[in-house]
Design an enzyme around this catalytic site. Structure first.
Site, PDB file in Angstrom:
ATOM      1  CG  ASP A  90      -0.272  -0.200   2.522  1.00 58.63           C
ATOM      2  OD1 ASP A  90       0.910  -0.630   2.540  1.00 58.63           O
ATOM      3  OD2 ASP A  90      -0.900   0.065   3.560  1.00 58.63           O
ATOM      4  CG  ASP A  93       7.162   6.067   5.763  1.00 55.14           C
ATOM      5  OD1 ASP A  93       8.256   6.640   5.895  1.00 55.14           O
ATOM      6  OD2 ASP A  93       6.120   6.515   6.252  1.00 55.14           O
ATOM      7  CE  LYS A 121       4.364   9.003   4.051  1.00 50.99           C
ATOM      8  NZ  LYS A 121       3.901   9.020   5.474  1.00 50.99           N
ATOM      9  CG  ASP A 150      -4.217   1.405  10.166  1.00 49.08           C
ATOM     10  OD1 ASP A 150      -3.172   1.231   9.509  1.00 49.08           O
ATOM     11  OD2 ASP A 150      -4.290   1.212  11.386  1.00 49.08           O
TER      12      ASP A 150
END
Length: 171
Positions: A90, A93, A121, A150
């Site tokens: 998903d 990072d 990211k 979430d």
């Protein structure tokens, strides 16, 4: 990021995967729980026959104090040796979790291994040289929720991706 823009980009990624894996049967591996919505939509948009499987991990540390330590909670049900493997994330990072999964899965000697992530990211990346071949969107360093992402197990079901207000996130 509105739902229609997400849907369009997922269809584009599926078309890219279809072109790359034409004539082969890749296995898409989702990382629970965040990738569920993306993997489901990506899988439905692909025309190339493929399989899916899931892994679950738990990363230690908080958003601000990343340790890189990961615990495997659920392993694959399928064998991936000599298979074309696409790890579906998903969001990537720092990349520490993806680096851990890359090492773990490559040790099983797949025929090929690549990563498809909806969100990248990059500004927070610690682990470099990840085999990320497919990126939905590159995003800035903001805490985002929705479409599987979430905050304390909430907001995954939002059909869009939004930035969590600091008053909600406590940060």
């Amino acid at each position: 990021m509105p739902a229609d823009r997400l849907a369009q980009r997922v269809r584009e990624l599926a078309a890219e995967l279809d072109r790359h894996y034409a004539g082969r049967r890749p296995i898409l591996i989702g990382v629970l729980r965040g990738s569920v919505y993306f993997l489901a939509d990506l899988s439905r948009a692909m025309t190339t026959p493929h399989e899916i499987d899931f892994m679950a991990i738990s990363a230690y540390g908080t958003r601000h104090a990343v340790t890189g330590a990961v615990r495997l909670l659920k392993d694959l049900d399928e064998e991936i040796t000599d298979r074309d493997v696409v790890l579906v994330e998903d969001i990537i990072d720092t990349g520490l979790t993806a680096a851990y999964l890359t090492r773990l899965l490559r040790a099983r000697r797949p025929a090929s291994f690549t990563i498809c992530t909806l969100l990248d990211k990059r500004v927070r990346r610690i682990a470099e040289s990840l085999p990320i071949a497919y990126v939905g969107f590159e995003i800035p360093d903001r805490f985002v929720v929705g479409y599987g992402l979430d905050h304390r197990q909430l907001y995954r079901n939002l059909p869009y991706i939004g930035v969590l207000k600091e008053t909600v996130g406590g940060g």
